[in-house]
Structure formats: C-alpha cells, structure tokens
Scaffold this motif. Structure first.
Motif, PDB file in Angstrom:
ATOM      1  N   THR A   1       0.852  -1.188   0.000  1.00 13.16           N
ATOM      2  CA  THR A   1       0.000   0.000   0.000  1.00 13.16           C
ATOM      3  C   THR A   1       0.886   1.235   0.000  1.00 13.16           C
ATOM      4  O   THR A   1       1.828   1.330   0.794  1.00 13.16           O
ATOM      5  CB  THR A   1      -0.913   0.044   1.247  1.00 13.16           C
ATOM      6  N   ARG A   2       0.586   2.148  -0.898  1.00  8.86           N
ATOM      7  CA  ARG A   2       1.243   3.465  -0.915  1.00  8.86           C
ATOM      8  C   ARG A   2       0.161   4.503  -0.699  1.00  8.86           C
ATOM      9  O   ARG A   2      -0.810   4.570  -1.440  1.00  8.86           O
ATOM     10  CB  ARG A   2       1.955   3.724  -2.232  1.00  8.86           C
TER      11      ARG A   2
ATOM     12  N   GLU B   1       2.329  20.725   1.235  1.00  8.97           N
ATOM     13  CA  GLU B   1       3.004  19.568   1.792  1.00  8.97           C
ATOM     14  C   GLU B   1       2.528  18.291   1.127  1.00  8.97           C
ATOM     15  O   GLU B   1       1.343  18.131   0.864  1.00  8.97           O
ATOM     16  CB  GLU B   1       2.762  19.476   3.298  1.00  8.97           C
ATOM     17  N   ALA B   2       3.478  17.392   0.880  1.00 11.91           N
ATOM     18  CA  ALA B   2       3.177  16.062   0.355  1.00 11.91           C
ATOM     19  C   ALA B   2       3.818  15.046   1.287  1.00 11.91           C
ATOM     20  O   ALA B   2       4.966  15.221   1.718  1.00 11.91           O
ATOM     21  CB  ALA B   2       3.713  15.907  -1.062  1.00 11.91           C
ATOM     22  N   HIS B   3       3.076  13.997   1.591  1.00 16.68           N
ATOM     23  CA  HIS B   3       3.521  12.965   2.535  1.00 16.68           C
ATOM     24  C   HIS B   3       3.227  11.609   1.910  1.00 16.68           C
ATOM     25  O   HIS B   3       2.151  11.398   1.348  1.00 16.68           O
ATOM     26  CB  HIS B   3       2.754  13.141   3.851  1.00 16.68           C
ATOM     27  N   MET B   4       4.185  10.692   1.996  1.00 17.38           N
ATOM     28  CA  MET B   4       4.019   9.360   1.430  1.00 17.38           C
ATOM     29  C   MET B   4       4.384   8.307   2.469  1.00 17.38           C
ATOM     30  O   MET B   4       5.380   8.452   3.185  1.00 17.38           O
ATOM     31  CB  MET B   4       4.931   9.183   0.218  1.00 17.38           C
ATOM     32  N   ILE B   5       3.571   7.260   2.524  1.00 14.41           N
ATOM     33  CA  ILE B   5       3.862   6.106   3.372  1.00 14.41           C
ATOM     34  C   ILE B   5       3.666   4.848   2.532  1.00 14.41           C
ATOM     35  O   ILE B   5       2.618   4.666   1.896  1.00 14.41           O
ATOM     36  CB  ILE B   5       2.933   6.035   4.605  1.00 14.41           C
ATOM     37  N   ASP B   6       4.689   3.973   2.532  1.00 20.02           N
ATOM     38  CA  ASP B   6       4.607   2.648   1.907  1.00 20.02           C
ATOM     39  C   ASP B   6       4.610   1.595   3.004  1.00 20.02           C
ATOM     40  O   ASP B   6       5.458   1.652   3.908  1.00 20.02           O
ATOM     41  CB  ASP B   6       5.833   2.376   1.021  1.00 20.02           C
ATOM     42  N   THR B   7       3.680   0.650   2.923  1.00 16.66           N
ATOM     43  CA  THR B   7       3.653  -0.477   3.860  1.00 16.66           C
ATOM     44  C   THR B   7       3.462  -1.767   3.091  1.00 16.66           C
ATOM     45  O   THR B   7       2.920  -1.777   1.979  1.00 16.66           O
ATOM     46  CB  THR B   7       2.520  -0.328   4.896  1.00 16.66           C
TER      47      THR B   7
ATOM     48  N   GLY C   1      19.075  12.080  -6.542  1.00 14.29           N
ATOM     49  CA  GLY C   1      17.913  12.272  -5.693  1.00 14.29           C
ATOM     50  C   GLY C   1      17.385  10.958  -5.160  1.00 14.29           C
ATOM     51  O   GLY C   1      18.057   9.926  -5.212  1.00 14.29           O
ATOM     52  N   CYS C   2      16.182  11.007  -4.671  1.00 12.97           N
ATOM     53  CA  CYS C   2      15.461   9.845  -4.157  1.00 12.97           C
ATOM     54  C   CYS C   2      14.246   9.625  -5.049  1.00 12.97           C
ATOM     55  O   CYS C   2      13.472  10.557  -5.272  1.00 12.97           O
ATOM     56  CB  CYS C   2      15.020  10.116  -2.722  1.00 12.97           C
ATOM     57  N   THR C   3      14.086   8.424  -5.543  1.00  7.14           N
ATOM     58  CA  THR C   3      12.958   8.104  -6.413  1.00  7.14           C
ATOM     59  C   THR C   3      11.628   8.500  -5.778  1.00  7.14           C
ATOM     60  O   THR C   3      10.759   9.068  -6.429  1.00  7.14           O
ATOM     61  CB  THR C   3      12.937   6.590  -6.711  1.00  7.14           C
ATOM     62  N   HIS C   4      11.492   8.226  -4.507  1.00  8.70           N
ATOM     63  CA  HIS C   4      10.210   8.445  -3.829  1.00  8.70           C
ATOM     64  C   HIS C   4       9.931   9.933  -3.623  1.00  8.70           C
ATOM     65  O   HIS C   4       8.804  10.382  -3.821  1.00  8.70           O
ATOM     66  CB  HIS C   4      10.185   7.681  -2.510  1.00  8.70           C
TER      67      HIS C   4
END
Length: 191
Positions: A14-15, A32-38, A121-124
């Motif tokens: 899940t992203r 603001e943008a926030h991302m969580i991957d589980t 950079g960072c892909t995410h």
C-alpha cells in the motif's frame, strides 16, 4: 463508477500519498506532500533492526514542504525521511532545497527530473513532486484567479484548455463559459 470486479487477489503493498495546501498568515502558501509505503508481509531489510521490517510498518515515510507565492514561485523547500530502507537514504533530503527558485509552470517536471533523477535524488521524493505541484495549483487557484481578474479585468478561466473536459470546444465550456466556447471543426472545416 467503481472499477470492474477484479480476479481473486491478496494485498501486498500500500502506498498512501497525502497532500495539503495551507494559506499562511503572511499571504504565502505552504504545500506539503507525505508518502507512506507499507507491506502486508514481513520484509527482509539488511539495515533494519533484526534485519526484518514487520508487516504494516512503514518501509518509506517521507515528506516535502514547499512555500510558494501566488505566481507559484518556490520560495523555500524542505524534505524529510522518517522511515527508509537504508541508513544513507536521508542524506539526499537536503538536496531538495534546490527546488527553491523554481516556478511551478510548464517545464517544472522536466526540470525536477534533471535535478533529482537517478543518483542525484530519491525516487520516492521525486515522485512526490508531481502531486505537490498539482496541490499548489489547486490550493491557490481561486486566489490567483481573483488577482488576475483584478489586475487585468480578464475573467477567462485559467484552466481553459488545461485538459480534455475543459477544452474550448467541450460541452462544459459551452455551458459554463459560453463566451470562450469555440466549436471544434472536423477535417472538412465544418462543425
């Protein structure tokens, strides 16, 4: 209308991407943008405590904040990584200050890829810049429209021809902004 009924399946990943636009007391905007991957299963991670990331814990949890004016000039930028698979990951976050001085306008995506793609950079975090830019546009839209109208007297919707639904020949434009409607002509020149 929902998506069609899928084949039997089980969830693996899940992203969640969440974006917010805030009008500041000083007239600027924080976006603001926030991302969580589980994952739904334990994941072997060499640099994680005990070498295993338990199911449901964040593999990636990252945020970016930009401050923009009504012209969508980026006046400040900050990125953080709260959860990441490797210890070295957060060392790239400071690089996202390079967003400062850019403008969210045509060419923004190309420029951010030049700055942050691959080992630069960072892909995410790079993936968050698209939704971040869209959120900046959406958050400031009404205020930018009011300023444009006050300064120029123009009331043409800034979103005109921005997508299929808002093409100058679309039924939506014909209904809501008939003064800007332009019939689409076929190849023979007739409507």
């Amino acid at each position: 209308m929902p998506l069609s009924t899928p084949t039997e399946r089980s969830l693996s990943h899940t992203r969640r991407v969440t974006c917010y636009g805030y009008k500041r007391a000083d007239g600027l905007w924080d976006i603001e943008a926030h991302m969580i991957d589980t994952k739904t299963h334990d994941l072997e991670l060499y640099e994680h405590e005990n070498g295993i990331l338990p199911a449901g814990e964040a593999l990636h949890e990252m945020s970016i904040r930009i401050t923009v004016d009504l012209d969508l000039n980026i006046l400040d930028a900050e990125a953080v990584m709260d959860n990441h698979p490797l210890r070295i990951c957060p060392s790239i976050a400071e690089r996202y200050k390079l967003l400062k001085g850019l403008k969210i306008a045509p060419g923004f995506t190309r420029k951010t890829k030049e700055l942050f793609a691959g080992t630069s950079g960072c892909t995410h975090l790079l993936e968050l810049l698209g939704p971040l830019a869209t959120t900046a546009f959406q958050s400031t839209h009404k205020e930018r429209e009011k300023v444009m109208e006050a300064e120029t007297g123009l009331t043409q919707p800034p979103v005109l021809n921005g997508c299929h639904a808002l093409a100058e020949f679309s039924p939506a434009v014909k209904e809501h902004w008939p003064q800007y409607y332009q019939p689409k002509s076929d190849q023979t020149g007739s409507e």
